[in-house]
Design a protein around this motif. Structure first.
Motif, mmCIF file in Angstrom:
data_model
loop_
_atom_site.group_PDB
_atom_site.id
_atom_site.type_symbol
_atom_site.label_atom_id
_atom_site.label_comp_id
_atom_site.label_asym_id
_atom_site.label_seq_id
_atom_site.Cartn_x
_atom_site.Cartn_y
_atom_site.Cartn_z
ATOM 1 N N GLN A 64 -19.432 2.471 -0.420
ATOM 2 C CA GLN A 64 -19.624 2.108 0.479
ATOM 3 C C GLN A 64 -18.254 1.028 1.015
ATOM 4 O OE1 GLN A 64 -22.966 2.341 2.338
ATOM 5 N NE2 GLN A 64 -22.578 4.505 2.868
ATOM 6 N N ILE A 65 -18.965 0.063 -0.148
ATOM 7 C CA ILE A 65 -18.539 -1.684 0.202
ATOM 8 C C ILE A 65 -16.237 -1.312 -0.511
ATOM 9 C CG2 ILE A 65 -17.725 -3.315 -2.221
ATOM 10 C CD1 ILE A 65 -20.478 -2.801 -2.347
ATOM 11 N N GLN A 66 -15.852 0.080 -1.639
ATOM 12 C CA GLN A 66 -14.890 -0.234 -1.502
ATOM 13 C C GLN A 66 -13.968 0.854 -0.240
ATOM 14 O OE1 GLN A 66 -14.895 3.431 -5.075
ATOM 15 N NE2 GLN A 66 -14.541 1.821 -6.278
ATOM 16 N N GLN A 67 -14.342 1.618 0.565
ATOM 17 C CA GLN A 67 -13.404 1.711 1.954
ATOM 18 C C GLN A 67 -14.095 0.001 3.065
ATOM 19 O OE1 GLN A 67 -16.335 5.345 2.929
ATOM 20 N NE2 GLN A 67 -15.531 6.360 1.466
ATOM 21 N N GLN A 68 -14.765 -0.684 2.988
ATOM 22 C CA GLN A 68 -15.183 -1.541 3.773
ATOM 23 C C GLN A 68 -13.761 -2.457 2.476
ATOM 24 O OE1 GLN A 68 -18.936 -2.889 3.478
ATOM 25 N NE2 GLN A 68 -19.694 -1.698 5.004
ATOM 26 N N GLU A 69 -13.628 -2.443 1.689
ATOM 27 C CA GLU A 69 -12.742 -3.518 1.499
ATOM 28 C C GLU A 69 -10.949 -3.564 1.603
ATOM 29 O OE1 GLU A 69 -13.729 -4.660 -2.700
ATOM 30 O OE2 GLU A 69 -15.565 -5.124 -1.669
ATOM 31 N N THR A 70 -10.627 -1.668 1.522
ATOM 32 C CA THR A 70 -9.433 -1.304 1.845
ATOM 33 C C THR A 70 -9.160 -1.546 3.374
ATOM 34 O OG1 THR A 70 -9.979 0.930 0.455
ATOM 35 C CG2 THR A 70 -8.176 0.617 2.070
ATOM 36 N N ILE A 71 -8.639 -2.894 3.296
ATOM 37 C CA ILE A 71 -7.076 -3.053 4.636
ATOM 38 C C ILE A 71 -6.226 -4.019 4.598
ATOM 39 C CG2 ILE A 71 -7.704 -5.437 6.113
ATOM 40 C CD1 ILE A 71 -10.556 -4.056 6.405
ATOM 41 N N TYR A 72 -5.425 -3.324 5.431
ATOM 42 C CA TYR A 72 -3.994 -2.695 5.541
ATOM 43 C C TYR A 72 -3.625 -4.267 6.686
ATOM 44 C CZ TYR A 72 -4.691 1.575 3.367
ATOM 45 O OH TYR A 72 -5.246 1.821 2.110
ATOM 46 N N VAL A 78 -1.856 -8.323 12.255
ATOM 47 C CA VAL A 78 -2.753 -7.392 12.358
ATOM 48 C C VAL A 78 -3.671 -6.886 11.346
ATOM 49 C CG1 VAL A 78 -3.984 -5.922 13.557
ATOM 50 C CG2 VAL A 78 -1.910 -7.465 15.104
ATOM 51 N N GLN A 79 -4.683 -7.080 11.159
ATOM 52 C CA GLN A 79 -5.524 -6.126 10.143
ATOM 53 C C GLN A 79 -5.718 -4.574 10.515
ATOM 54 O OE1 GLN A 79 -8.854 -8.484 8.436
ATOM 55 N NE2 GLN A 79 -7.219 -9.772 7.609
ATOM 56 N N TYR A 80 -5.885 -3.850 9.342
ATOM 57 C CA TYR A 80 -6.637 -2.225 10.291
ATOM 58 C C TYR A 80 -7.042 -1.714 8.426
ATOM 59 C CZ TYR A 80 -2.501 -2.813 13.634
ATOM 60 O OH TYR A 80 -1.149 -3.500 14.493
ATOM 61 N N THR A 81 -7.757 -0.895 9.052
ATOM 62 C CA THR A 81 -8.606 -0.187 8.464
ATOM 63 C C THR A 81 -7.909 1.190 7.543
ATOM 64 O OG1 THR A 81 -9.527 1.249 10.095
ATOM 65 C CG2 THR A 81 -11.239 -0.516 9.728
ATOM 66 N N GLU A 82 -8.431 1.185 6.420
ATOM 67 C CA GLU A 82 -7.870 2.906 6.522
ATOM 68 C C GLU A 82 -7.521 4.028 7.304
ATOM 69 O OE1 GLU A 82 -7.713 5.644 2.074
ATOM 70 O OE2 GLU A 82 -9.639 4.212 2.681
ATOM 71 N N GLU A 83 -8.527 4.365 8.428
ATOM 72 C CA GLU A 83 -8.733 5.037 8.811
ATOM 73 C C GLU A 83 -7.632 5.006 10.204
ATOM 74 O OE1 GLU A 83 -11.387 6.839 12.684
ATOM 75 O OE2 GLU A 83 -12.714 6.438 10.621
ATOM 76 N N GLU A 84 -7.344 3.439 10.088
ATOM 77 C CA GLU A 84 -6.849 3.314 11.238
ATOM 78 C C GLU A 84 -5.364 3.430 11.245
ATOM 79 O OE1 GLU A 84 -8.493 -0.253 13.694
ATOM 80 O OE2 GLU A 84 -7.614 -0.412 12.319
ATOM 81 N N TRP A 85 -5.208 3.307 9.859
ATOM 82 C CA TRP A 85 -3.507 2.823 9.095
ATOM 83 C C TRP A 85 -3.160 4.469 8.623
ATOM 84 C CZ3 TRP A 85 -0.848 -0.732 8.493
ATOM 85 C CH2 TRP A 85 0.762 -0.817 7.156
ATOM 86 N N VAL A 86 -4.185 5.464 8.718
ATOM 87 C CA VAL A 86 -2.918 6.419 8.749
ATOM 88 C C VAL A 86 -3.156 7.627 9.678
ATOM 89 C CG1 VAL A 86 -3.730 6.887 6.052
ATOM 90 C CG2 VAL A 86 -5.737 7.876 8.213
ATOM 91 N N SER A 87 -3.970 7.171 10.923
ATOM 92 C CA SER A 87 -4.181 7.903 12.392
ATOM 93 C C SER A 87 -2.992 7.338 13.669
ATOM 94 C CB SER A 87 -5.558 6.835 13.267
ATOM 95 O OG SER A 87 -6.703 7.670 12.545
ATOM 96 N N PRO A 88 -2.388 8.646 13.929
ATOM 97 C CA PRO A 88 -1.644 8.194 14.651
ATOM 98 C C PRO A 88 -1.566 6.874 15.725
ATOM 99 C CG PRO A 88 -2.877 10.445 14.921
ATOM 100 C CD PRO A 88 -3.248 9.908 14.114
ATOM 101 N N VAL A 89 -0.539 6.453 16.070
ATOM 102 C CA VAL A 89 -0.845 5.217 17.178
ATOM 103 C C VAL A 89 -1.005 5.531 18.611
ATOM 104 C CG1 VAL A 89 0.853 3.173 17.773
ATOM 105 C CG2 VAL A 89 0.421 3.889 15.493
ATOM 106 N N VAL A 90 -0.287 6.799 18.831
ATOM 107 C CA VAL A 90 -0.630 7.589 20.309
ATOM 108 C C VAL A 90 -0.418 8.604 19.797
ATOM 109 C CG1 VAL A 90 1.322 5.207 21.111
ATOM 110 C CG2 VAL A 90 2.315 7.205 20.234
ATOM 111 N N ARG A 91 -0.997 9.249 21.109
ATOM 112 C CA ARG A 91 -0.807 10.437 21.130
ATOM 113 C C ARG A 91 0.457 11.446 20.806
ATOM 114 N NH1 ARG A 91 -2.819 14.913 25.212
ATOM 115 N NH2 ARG A 91 -3.458 16.994 24.103
ATOM 116 N N ASN A 92 -0.130 12.681 19.777
ATOM 117 C CA ASN A 92 1.203 13.168 19.098
ATOM 118 C C ASN A 92 1.949 12.409 18.692
ATOM 119 O OD1 ASN A 92 -0.246 15.918 19.767
ATOM 120 N ND2 ASN A 92 1.190 15.404 21.982
#
Length: 194
Positions: A64-72, A78-92
Motif C-alpha cells: 500500500q505504501i508503494q502504491q501510494q508513493e507512485t505519483i506521475y 499536475v500529479q496523477y496516481t498510477e490508476e489515473e495515469w493508465v486510465s483513458p482521459v476521455v471515454r474511448n
C-alpha cells in the motif's frame, strides 16, 4: 487541598495504569511468536498462524505504501496516481500517459474533439507543415483540409486520408477548422487601434 491532590493522583494513576496495560498488551502481541523479518528462522521451522498473519499484514502495508508513493507528474505539473495515469482521459480515448507524452512533444498544444461517440485527439499545425501543404499547388482547399487533419490527428491511431474519406464528410472540415484556429490562424480578439 489534600483531597484535591489525592483525587488528582488517583486520576493520574488510572491513566498511567491504562497506558501501561495497553503497552503490555502490545508487547505481548509482539512476543507471541512474531518473528521480525531481519531475524532468520531456523531451518524446517514453519511459521505459526499468528506469524503468518503478522507477515501478511506487513507485506500488505508495504504494498500500500508503494502504491501510494507512485505519483506521475503531467506536462503542466499536475500529479496523477498510477490508476489515473493508465486510465483513458476521455471515454474511448487514449490514456493519460499517452496524452502527457503528446503534450510534452507538442509543447502542451494537444486538444480533443468528440463527434457522436468518436473521439479525436489532435495537435496544432507547425509553420513548416503548413508551408509544405500550402506549397503543393495541385491540392484543392478540401485536399488541404484533409492533409491538415491527417498531419495533426494523434488519436485514433494511424489516422489517414483513406480513413478520412470513409468517415463522415464534415469531420475533416471541422477538425481542420479547429486545428487552424488553435494553430494561430484565427485572431483571439479584434484588432485594437492604437
Amino acid at each position: 487541598m489534600n483531597k484535591h491532590q489525592n483525587e488528582k493522583e488517583l486520576y493520574t494513576d488510572n491513566i498511567l495504569q491504562a497506558f501501561q496495560q495497553t503497552k503490555g498488551e502490545q508487547l505481548d502481541l509482539l512476543n507471541d511468536g512474531f518473528t521480525p523479518q531481519n531475524e532468520p528462522q531456523t531451518k524446517g521451522e514453519e511459521p505459526t498462524p499468528k506469524e503468518e498473519v503478522a507477515l501478511e499484514a506487513v507485506e500488505t502495508e508495504q504494498k500500500q505504501i508503494q502504491q501510494q508513493e507512485t505519483i506521475y507528474m503531467g506536462y503542466d505539473g499536475v500529479q496523477y496516481t498510477e490508476e489515473e495515469w493508465v486510465s483513458p482521459v476521455v471515454r474511448n480515448g487514449p490514456s493519460r500517459q499517452e496524452v502527457e507524452e503528446w503534450k510534452e512533444k507538442h509543447e502542451g498544444h494537444v486538444y480533443f474533439t468528440p463527434f457522436d461517440g468518436d473521439v479525436f485527439v489532435w495537435r496544432v499545425l507547425t509553420r513548416p507543415e503548413y508551408r509544405e501543404i500550402i506549397g503543393d499547388k495541385t491540392l484543392t482547399a478540401l485536399d488541404r483540409e484533409e492533409y491538415f487533419t491527417e498531419k495533426c490527428v494523434l488519436y485514433p491511431r494511424n489516422f489517414s486520408i483513406e480513413k478520412i474519406k470513409k468517415s463522415r464528410a464534415g469531420i475533416a472540415s471541422l477538425l481542420s477548422e479547429m486545428i487552424m484556429d488553435k494553430s494561430g490562424f484565427v485572431a483571439n480578439s479584434a484588432p485594437i487601434k492604437l
